[in-house]
Design an enzyme around this catalytic site. Structure first.
Site, short mmCIF file in Angstrom:
data_model
loop_
_atom_site.label_atom_id
_atom_site.label_comp_id
_atom_site.label_asym_id
_atom_site.label_seq_id
_atom_site.Cartn_x
_atom_site.Cartn_y
_atom_site.Cartn_z
N ASN A 104 52.35 29.80 -9.22
CA ASN A 104 53.11 29.00 -8.24
C ASN A 104 54.62 29.09 -8.51
OD1 ASN A 104 50.91 28.13 -6.79
ND2 ASN A 104 50.77 26.14 -7.79
N SER B 223 45.46 34.46 0.76
CA SER B 223 46.31 33.41 1.32
C SER B 223 45.42 32.55 2.22
CB SER B 223 47.45 34.03 2.15
OG SER B 223 46.90 34.62 3.30
N GLY C 296 56.18 38.68 -0.13
CA GLY C 296 55.88 38.92 -1.54
C GLY C 296 55.52 37.67 -2.33
N ALA C 297 55.49 36.49 -1.68
CA ALA C 297 55.18 35.27 -2.43
C ALA C 297 53.79 35.35 -3.04
CB ALA C 297 55.29 34.05 -1.52
N GLY C 298 52.83 35.81 -2.23
CA GLY C 298 51.45 35.92 -2.72
C GLY C 298 51.36 36.94 -3.85
N ASP C 299 52.10 38.03 -3.72
CA ASP C 299 52.09 39.07 -4.76
C ASP C 299 52.68 38.52 -6.06
OD1 ASP C 299 51.30 40.71 -2.65
OD2 ASP C 299 53.35 41.43 -2.30
N1 ADP Z 1 57.93 27.39 0.75
C1 ADP Z 1 57.40 27.47 -0.48
N2 ADP Z 1 57.76 26.59 -1.44
C2 ADP Z 1 57.27 26.67 -2.68
N3 ADP Z 1 56.37 27.60 -3.08
C3 ADP Z 1 55.95 28.50 -2.18
C4 ADP Z 1 56.44 28.48 -0.83
N4 ADP Z 1 55.84 29.49 -0.17
C5 ADP Z 1 55.03 30.11 -1.06
N5 ADP Z 1 55.09 29.52 -2.27
C6 ADP Z 1 54.36 29.91 -3.48
O1 ADP Z 1 53.91 31.24 -3.34
C7 ADP Z 1 52.47 31.29 -3.31
C8 ADP Z 1 52.01 32.31 -2.29
O2 ADP Z 1 52.48 31.96 -1.01
P1 ADP Z 1 51.59 32.11 0.31
O3 ADP Z 1 52.50 31.89 1.46
O4 ADP Z 1 50.40 31.22 0.20
O5 ADP Z 1 51.07 33.61 0.20
P2 ADP Z 1 51.39 34.93 1.05
O6 ADP Z 1 52.77 35.35 0.68
O7 ADP Z 1 50.36 35.91 0.59
O8 ADP Z 1 51.23 34.54 2.51
C9 ADP Z 1 52.01 29.87 -3.04
O9 ADP Z 1 50.74 29.63 -3.62
C10 ADP Z 1 53.11 29.05 -3.68
O10 ADP Z 1 52.87 28.93 -5.06
O1 LIP Z 2 54.06 38.75 1.34
P1 LIP Z 2 52.76 39.15 0.69
O2 LIP Z 2 51.58 38.96 1.60
O3 LIP Z 2 52.55 38.57 -0.66
O4 LIP Z 2 52.80 40.77 0.43
C1 LIP Z 2 53.50 41.67 1.30
C2 LIP Z 2 52.50 42.54 2.03
O5 LIP Z 2 51.68 41.71 2.82
C3 LIP Z 2 53.22 43.52 2.92
O6 LIP Z 2 52.28 44.41 3.53
C4 LIP Z 2 54.20 44.38 2.14
O7 LIP Z 2 54.88 45.21 3.04
C5 LIP Z 2 55.16 43.48 1.39
O8 LIP Z 2 56.04 44.24 0.61
C6 LIP Z 2 54.43 42.52 0.50
O9 LIP Z 2 53.71 43.22 -0.49
#
Ligand code: ADP
Ligand code: LIP
Length: 384
Positions: free
Chosen positions: A269, A192, A242-245
């Site tokens: 995305n 991220s 879980g968005a990143g996952d």
């Molecule tokens: N508010 C949002 N609107 C649209 N897409 C989102 C939003 N937040 C996250 N995403 C999508 O999810 C992906 C992962 O989100 P991100 O916040 O960068 O990761 P993490 O959950 O690991 O912090 C982004 O690359 C994007 O594609």
């Molecule tokens: O939000 P995200 O960074 O993609 O991923 C999250 C992890 O950072 C967190 O430790 C776990 O408890 C959540 O279930 C999810 O896997």
């Protein structure tokens, strides 16, 4: 260096397509000193949710304790002497205590690490090292590199350390970990934007593909000779967990099916944006999933008319990328099937006898975290 996606497509006997390695966990989402929701968590659960949704065969290695409380598709290894990993996510500490962070994570319980001997003997096309609580050891990643054609790594599996008193997640520089020397042998490193500042992207991109996700702005892909920003899909964010996952699940699902990197990142995305719209582990609508699968098939047919090299990850945007983005965007607009489960609330809570056998999550309130995204975030345009 990297075993390429094309090599991963070569048919081999006894091959599982995707091997997901990381512990399931119990997530507790907290705001204003109140538990707002409890959910099945862990990158492994979000990723398998997407990969299964796209009907891609996979295998999953995860460890839990006897207290593990969610039914799952892939039976975890139960460790009688250990408890399931638990994370508490605080959605109101970040603004004051940690600048732009959208949440503060505390690991309050940690299950055992996953060891090389826990991994299957069968080869896999894609290995996914996606630990959340420090369960991926250097030797585990080494073994994954041996048994998988291409390994995708979530940097959170490598750079998290945990406060010895309250378990608060902190990050350390990637160079300082025992994983750094393995970079030339992995395929993709996903981070991220908050995590990306803990590595030198300009250095790491010489060794492997780097994907930096940037929340509502989509993501950016870096490779040795270039970089690309991939457009986001709009979403009404309820919970960023879980968005990143899910992004990584969608990205790999695209690559497994033969999409070029930019198109696969669009799929990432899409699933990231679908995930932030629900609290906890998302339930994807079946009509939407079917439409997405159809769009991927159509996209693959379009590739037949393009000149494509078959021995490297394809980084450049293939013709029709914008059209593919528009098609996926319109898939998002499909009204959900009426049978789709609603989040749990006191008013629609089923009676004991009606309860669904797979309670992915329980929800007590909406998590108001959108405002945090208005805070300036670290840019990923230049060096971290
Ligand atoms: N508010 C949002 N609107 C649209 N897409 C989102 C939003 N937040 C996250 N995403 C999508 O999810 C992906 C992962 O989100 P991100 O916040 O960068 O990761 P993490 O959950 O690991 O912090 C982004 O690359 C994007 O594609
Ligand atoms: O939000 P995200 O960074 O993609 O991923 C999250 C992890 O950072 C967190 O430790 C776990 O408890 C959540 O279930 C999810 O896997």
């Amino acid at each position: 260096m990297v075993t390429t996606a094309a090599a991963a497509h070569k048919p081999q006997q006894q091959q599982t397509r995707v091997l997901i390695v990381g512990n399931y966990c119990h997530d507790v989402l907290i705001q204003d000193d109140t538990v707002k929701a409890e959910s099945l968590g862990g990158a492994a659960s979000f990723i398998s949710n997407v990969v299964n949704g796209m009907s891609i065969p996979c295998n999953l290695v995860s460890k839990v304790g006897e207290d593990f409380k969610y039914p799952v598709d892939y039976t975890p290894i139960v460790i009688p002497t250990s408890k399931t990993t638990v994370f508490h996510a605080y959605f109101d500490l970040g603004i004051h205590g940690n600048g732009h962070q959208d949440r503060v994570l505390k690991r309050v319980c940690a299950c055992d690490p996953i060891r090389p001997s826990d991994l299957p003997d069968v080869r896999s096309n894609f290995g996914m090292a996606v630990g959340v609580g420090g369960e991926i050891l250097p030797e585990t990643l080494e073994r994954m590199i041996e048994i998988c054609n291409s390994v995708f790594v979530d940097i959170q599996a490598l750079i998290r350390v945990f406060d010895s008193v309250d378990g608060t997640v902190k990050l350390v520089k990637l160079e300082e970990t025992g994983f750094y020397s393995m970079l030339p042998r992995i395929g993709v490193l996903k981070a991220s934007s908050e995590e990306a500042v803990f590595m030198d992207v300009e250095e790491v991109r010489k060794w492997c593909c780097v994907v930096v996700t940037t929340g509502k702005d989509g993501c950016k892909v870096y490779w040795k000779d270039g970089e690309l920003r991939i457009s986001p899909f709009s979403a009404n964010q309820e919970d960023p967990t879980g968005a990143g996952d899910s992004f990584l699940g969608g990205f790999v699902a695209g690559l497994v099916q033969g999409l070029a990197v930019p198109d696969a990142a669009l799929l990432g995305n899409l699933f990231g944006s679908l995930t932030v719209e629900q609290i906890g582990l998302p339930k994807f609508d079946s009509r939407l999933l079917q439409r997405v699968k159809d769009e991927v098939q159509t996209r693959k047919m379009q590739y037949l008319h393009c000149e494509r090299s078959d021995n490297e990850l394809e980084f450049l945007k293939p013709a029709g990328h914008e059209q593919f983005q528009a098609s996926l965007g319109s898939a998002k607009l499909i009204p959900p099937c009426s049978s789709q489960a609603r989040p749990w609330t006191p008013s629609n809570s089923p009676k004991e006898t009606e309860k669904t056998p797979i309670p992915h999550y329980t929800v007590q309130a909406k998590l108001l975290v959108n405002s945090v995204y208005e805070e300036p975030i670290q840019t990923v345009e230049g060096k971290p």
